[in-house]
Design an enzyme around this catalytic site. Sequence first.
Site, mmCIF file in Angstrom:
data_model
loop_
_atom_site.group_PDB
_atom_site.id
_atom_site.type_symbol
_atom_site.label_atom_id
_atom_site.label_comp_id
_atom_site.label_asym_id
_atom_site.label_seq_id
_atom_site.Cartn_x
_atom_site.Cartn_y
_atom_site.Cartn_z
ATOM 1 N N LYS A 123 0.867 -1.192 0.000
ATOM 2 C CA LYS A 123 0.000 0.000 0.000
ATOM 3 C C LYS A 123 0.891 1.225 0.000
ATOM 4 O O LYS A 123 2.013 1.193 0.511
ATOM 5 C CB LYS A 123 -0.883 0.010 1.252
ATOM 6 C CG LYS A 123 -2.148 0.788 1.078
ATOM 7 C CD LYS A 123 -3.192 -0.036 0.344
ATOM 8 C CE LYS A 123 -4.488 0.680 0.157
ATOM 9 N NZ LYS A 123 -5.533 -0.199 -0.368
ATOM 10 N N ASP A 163 -6.686 4.319 -4.608
ATOM 11 C CA ASP A 163 -7.340 4.128 -3.306
ATOM 12 C C ASP A 163 -7.971 5.469 -2.963
ATOM 13 O O ASP A 163 -8.179 6.306 -3.857
ATOM 14 C CB ASP A 163 -6.321 3.669 -2.247
ATOM 15 C CG ASP A 163 -6.999 3.200 -0.968
ATOM 16 O OD1 ASP A 163 -7.625 2.133 -0.977
ATOM 17 O OD2 ASP A 163 -6.930 3.916 0.055
HETATM 18 P P1 NAD Z 1 -15.301 7.054 -2.526
HETATM 19 O O1 NAD Z 1 -14.481 8.228 -2.164
HETATM 20 O O2 NAD Z 1 -15.728 6.835 -3.929
HETATM 21 O O3 NAD Z 1 -16.661 7.053 -1.632
HETATM 22 C C1 NAD Z 1 -16.655 7.197 -0.251
HETATM 23 C C2 NAD Z 1 -18.086 7.532 0.193
HETATM 24 O O4 NAD Z 1 -18.138 7.529 1.619
HETATM 25 C C3 NAD Z 1 -18.544 8.938 -0.245
HETATM 26 O O5 NAD Z 1 -19.906 8.868 -0.623
HETATM 27 C C4 NAD Z 1 -18.387 9.768 1.023
HETATM 28 O O6 NAD Z 1 -19.238 10.900 1.063
HETATM 29 C C5 NAD Z 1 -18.769 8.731 2.067
HETATM 30 N N1 NAD Z 1 -18.323 9.054 3.410
HETATM 31 C C6 NAD Z 1 -17.143 9.550 3.810
HETATM 32 N N2 NAD Z 1 -17.141 9.713 5.141
HETATM 33 C C7 NAD Z 1 -18.349 9.293 5.576
HETATM 34 C C8 NAD Z 1 -18.950 9.190 6.843
HETATM 35 N N3 NAD Z 1 -18.321 9.593 7.936
HETATM 36 N N4 NAD Z 1 -20.195 8.670 6.917
HETATM 37 C C9 NAD Z 1 -20.859 8.286 5.810
HETATM 38 N N5 NAD Z 1 -20.340 8.336 4.586
HETATM 39 C C10 NAD Z 1 -19.104 8.836 4.472
HETATM 40 O O7 NAD Z 1 -14.494 5.796 -1.958
HETATM 41 P P2 NAD Z 1 -14.640 4.272 -2.385
HETATM 42 O O8 NAD Z 1 -13.660 3.963 -3.454
HETATM 43 O O9 NAD Z 1 -16.080 3.930 -2.562
HETATM 44 O O10 NAD Z 1 -14.065 3.548 -1.065
HETATM 45 C C11 NAD Z 1 -14.852 3.360 0.096
HETATM 46 C C12 NAD Z 1 -14.165 2.312 0.975
HETATM 47 O O11 NAD Z 1 -13.994 1.103 0.237
HETATM 48 C C13 NAD Z 1 -12.762 2.682 1.498
HETATM 49 O O12 NAD Z 1 -12.598 2.115 2.779
HETATM 50 C C14 NAD Z 1 -11.832 1.981 0.508
HETATM 51 O O13 NAD Z 1 -10.547 1.708 1.061
HETATM 52 C C15 NAD Z 1 -12.620 0.698 0.291
HETATM 53 N N6 NAD Z 1 -12.255 -0.007 -0.935
HETATM 54 C C16 NAD Z 1 -12.396 0.601 -2.162
HETATM 55 C C17 NAD Z 1 -12.064 -0.120 -3.304
HETATM 56 C C18 NAD Z 1 -12.254 0.468 -4.684
HETATM 57 O O14 NAD Z 1 -12.007 -0.247 -5.671
HETATM 58 N N7 NAD Z 1 -12.713 1.703 -4.808
HETATM 59 C C19 NAD Z 1 -11.561 -1.425 -3.213
HETATM 60 C C20 NAD Z 1 -11.443 -2.018 -1.949
HETATM 61 C C21 NAD Z 1 -11.811 -1.290 -0.820
#
Ligand code: NAD
Length: 434
Positions: A123, A163
Site C-alpha cells: 500500500k 485508493d
Molecule cells: P469514494 O471516495 O468513492 O466514496 C466514499 C463515500 O463515503 C462517499 O460517498 C463519502 O461521502 C462517504 N463518506 C465519507 N465519510 C463518511 C462518513 N463519515 N459517513 C458516511 N459516509 C461517508 O471511496 P470508495 O472507493 O467507494 O471507497 C470506500 C471504501 O472502500 C474505502 O474504505 C476503501 O478503502 C474501500 N475499498 C475501495 C475499493 C475500490 O475499488 N474503490 C476497493 C477495496 C476497498
Amino acid sequence: MPFKFDVQKRAAYREPAPIDRDTPFQSMMERFDVAAEILELTPGFYEYLCRPARMHVTSIPVEMDSGRIKVFEGYRVIHNNVLGPSKGGIRFAPDVTLNEVKALAAWMTWKCSLVDLPFGGAKGGVVCDPEELSPKELERLTRRYTADLFDVFGPDKDIPAPDMNTNEQIMAWVLDTYSMHARRTENAVVTGKPVALGGSKGRREATGRGVMTVALAAMEQLSLTPSDCTVAVQGFGNVGGTAARLLAEQGCTVVAVSDVTGGYYNKRGLDLEEMRAHVRQNGGTLAGYEKAQSITNEELLTLDVDVLVPAAKEDQIDREIAEDLGARIIAEGANGPTHPEADEVLAEKEVLVIPDILANAGGVTASYFEWVQNREGFFWTEDEVNQRLDRMMRRAFDKVYATADEHDVSLRIGAYVLGVRRVAEALRMRGIYA
Ligand code: NAD
C-alpha cells in the site's frame, strides 16, 4: 466445540521482537493472532508474516503554483511478496499515517491470497489534502512520488492502483512517469487506469459488484430471497453507490444510503437513479436531497434491515453500534469498518459478517484481470470480466465459509486463516534465503 482463542499464547508469539500494535495495525493483528493460533504458526513464521518486508518513506518536494517549494511525506509499504509481485493502492489524505499504510498493506496480502491471486500485498500513501492542491500541483506530486519509487514499482515487482482520493487520472500520471524513466510504455505497472491506456472494462464497478456477489451468497446461506431483503448502505461513492445499484437490480429494496453529509431513508425503497443524478449535479454529495427522510449515520448503521453494507471508512461499527445493530448480514465494502471490539458482540448476535478482505476483494481481482490483459496485450469484453469476477468471488466466499465452519469461527477469522495459510505454505516451500 467452538474455537477458543488462548490469550496466554499470544504473549509467546510476540517474542522476541516488539511489534507495532497501534491502531489500525492493531486491528489487523487482533485477527491475525487468532488465525496464527489456529494454524499453529511457529513464532518465527508469525513474526515474519506480520512484519512488512520493506517500508519506504520519501520526502517529496513539489513546486507549488505560487513558486514556493513544499515537501510532502510519502510511503510505500511492501508487506509481503512471497506469492508474487506486491499489489496495493495509493492513498492521498491529510491524516494518512505509516501505521495505517502498514495495516492496509497486510490486508492486501491476506486478500490477494484468499482470492487465489498470484500477488503479495502493498500500500502507498501521501500526506496531503488533494482538495487544497491544484490539478497541476497534484500532477507534480504524483510524478515526483512515482519517480522517487521508480526502483520499487514494476509489473513484476510492485503494482500500484487507486485508493482513497486517487483515481484513473492519477494512475495515468503514474504510468507515464514510470514509462518515461523505463524508456518504454509499461502499462502493466499500474491498474485502475483509464480504459484508453490499457485499463480493464468493468474495473470501476468491480468492488461494488464483488460486494453484491458475496451478499447474495450470504442471503442464500440464510435462506433469504433477494426480493424480500432490505438493504442499508453507508457511503455513496464508488463501492457503496455501485453495491446499492446492483443489489437493487437483484430485487433488493435499498431503504437507506448515506454519505459524508448524512443519511437518507425511505422504507418503500429509494430512487437510486435520481439520487445519483442529484450527486452529479450538486458537487458530488447528497446534500439537499429532499425526497427521503433524513437520518444520521448512526441511525443508518442500526436500522432493522436484512443487509448492511458499510462502504465509507474505517472503524464505523464499534461496540455500541454493534449492540444496537439490526442487520442480519454485514457485507464490508470498506476496509476495516468494524472495530475488533465489535466482533464479539456481532458473533453473539449471530450476525453474518462478510469481512472486508473477502467482501471488497472484487477490486483487486479486476486489477489482476487488468494486469493479465496488459501482459497478454489482449483485451476482454465487460461480460467476460464480470463473469470471471462473479465466479472468483463466489468461489472465495464458499472457501471462506467452509474454513470458518471447519474451525467453528466467524467468517472473518475463516478468511484470515485461509489468507495466512496460503502465504505460510508458500513460505515453507520457498524456505528462508540465507
Ligand atoms: P469514494 O471516495 O468513492 O466514496 C466514499 C463515500 O463515503 C462517499 O460517498 C463519502 O461521502 C462517504 N463518506 C465519507 N465519510 C463518511 C462518513 N463519515 N459517513 C458516511 N459516509 C461517508 O471511496 P470508495 O472507493 O467507494 O471507497 C470506500 C471504501 O472502500 C474505502 O474504505 C476503501 O478503502 C474501500 N475499498 C475501495 C475499493 C475500490 O475499488 N474503490 C476497493 C477495496 C476497498
